[in-house]
Design a protein around this motif. Structure first.
Motif, PDB file in Angstrom:
ATOM      1  N   LEU A  71       0.825  -1.218   0.000  1.00 40.27           N
ATOM      2  CA  LEU A  71       0.000   0.000   0.000  1.00 40.27           C
ATOM      3  C   LEU A  71       0.859   1.268   0.000  1.00 40.27           C
ATOM      4  O   LEU A  71       0.579   2.222  -0.732  1.00 40.27           O
ATOM      5  CB  LEU A  71      -0.948  -0.001   1.201  1.00 40.27           C
ATOM      6  N   LEU A  72       1.904   1.258   0.809  1.00 42.75           N
ATOM      7  CA  LEU A  72       2.779   2.428   0.869  1.00 42.75           C
ATOM      8  C   LEU A  72       3.479   2.664  -0.468  1.00 42.75           C
ATOM      9  O   LEU A  72       3.578   3.807  -0.942  1.00 42.75           O
ATOM     10  CB  LEU A  72       3.808   2.273   1.996  1.00 42.75           C
ATOM     11  N   PHE A  73       3.957   1.609  -1.103  1.00 46.04           N
ATOM     12  CA  PHE A  73       4.640   1.752  -2.395  1.00 46.04           C
ATOM     13  C   PHE A  73       3.669   2.215  -3.476  1.00 46.04           C
ATOM     14  O   PHE A  73       4.027   3.046  -4.315  1.00 46.04           O
ATOM     15  CB  PHE A  73       5.316   0.451  -2.803  1.00 46.04           C
ATOM     16  N   LYS A  74       2.442   1.700  -3.455  1.00 45.37           N
ATOM     17  CA  LYS A  74       1.442   2.134  -4.444  1.00 45.37           C
ATOM     18  C   LYS A  74       1.162   3.624  -4.343  1.00 45.37           C
ATOM     19  O   LYS A  74       0.862   4.285  -5.331  1.00 45.37           O
ATOM     20  CB  LYS A  74       0.136   1.357  -4.271  1.00 45.37           C
ATOM     21  N   GLU A  75       1.264   4.150  -3.124  1.00 39.56           N
ATOM     22  CA  GLU A  75       0.996   5.577  -2.896  1.00 39.56           C
ATOM     23  C   GLU A  75       2.287   6.396  -2.899  1.00 39.56           C
ATOM     24  O   GLU A  75       2.280   7.565  -2.515  1.00 39.56           O
ATOM     25  CB  GLU A  75       0.255   5.754  -1.567  1.00 39.56           C
ATOM     26  N   ALA A  81       7.593   3.994   4.195  1.00 34.27           N
ATOM     27  CA  ALA A  81       7.935   2.568   4.137  1.00 34.27           C
ATOM     28  C   ALA A  81       9.260   2.310   4.827  1.00 34.27           C
ATOM     29  O   ALA A  81       9.398   1.349   5.593  1.00 34.27           O
ATOM     30  CB  ALA A  81       7.983   2.095   2.686  1.00 34.27           C
ATOM     31  N   ASN A  82      10.246   3.169   4.585  1.00 39.40           N
ATOM     32  CA  ASN A  82      11.551   3.025   5.253  1.00 39.40           C
ATOM     33  C   ASN A  82      11.411   3.168   6.757  1.00 39.40           C
ATOM     34  O   ASN A  82      11.988   2.397   7.525  1.00 39.40           O
ATOM     35  CB  ASN A  82      12.546   4.062   4.719  1.00 39.40           C
ATOM     36  N   LYS A  83      10.642   4.163   7.176  1.00 46.39           N
ATOM     37  CA  LYS A  83      10.463   4.389   8.616  1.00 46.39           C
ATOM     38  C   LYS A  83       9.691   3.227   9.255  1.00 46.39           C
ATOM     39  O   LYS A  83      10.030   2.769  10.343  1.00 46.39           O
ATOM     40  CB  LYS A  83       9.731   5.713   8.854  1.00 46.39           C
TER      41      LYS A  83
END
Length: 100
Positions: A71-75, A81-83
């Motif tokens: 979900l984070l990568f899609k947005e 995502a790293n955090k």
């Protein structure tokens, strides 16, 4: 005092009867063996259940983390995502945000 005398007589009679004494000892040993086997089986089952539960929990955790990262990568939320990969509290906040 009479009951005590009866008990002493009964014990003396019991101790003099080899067959009864052996039968008693064998019964007591069988009870100890049964209890030991029962305890061992319980502990083995408990350890197996704990191991299976931990494996299931890891699998669910990995699935949950994968969903969050997708979900984070899609947005394009790469910084989040790293955090989230390093910070469990932030990750939990994101799980709640996405309803995961």
């Amino acid at each position: 005092m009479q009951n005590q005398d009866k008990a002493v007589d009964a014990a003396r009679t019991f101790l003099q009867n080899d067959a009864e004494r052996r039968a008693y000892i064998n019964r007591e040993l069988a009870i100890l063996d049964y209890n030991s086997d029962h305890r061992d089986a319980f502990e083995e089952g408990e350890a197996k259940g704990r191991k299976e539960g931990e494996a299931q929990g890891r699998k669910e955790g990995e699935k949950r983390l994968g969903m969050l990262m997708n979900l984070l990568f899609k947005e394009n939320r790469y910084n989040d995502a790293n955090k989230a990969a390093a910070d469990a509290d932030f990750r939990e906040k994101l799980f709640k945000e996405y309803g995961i």
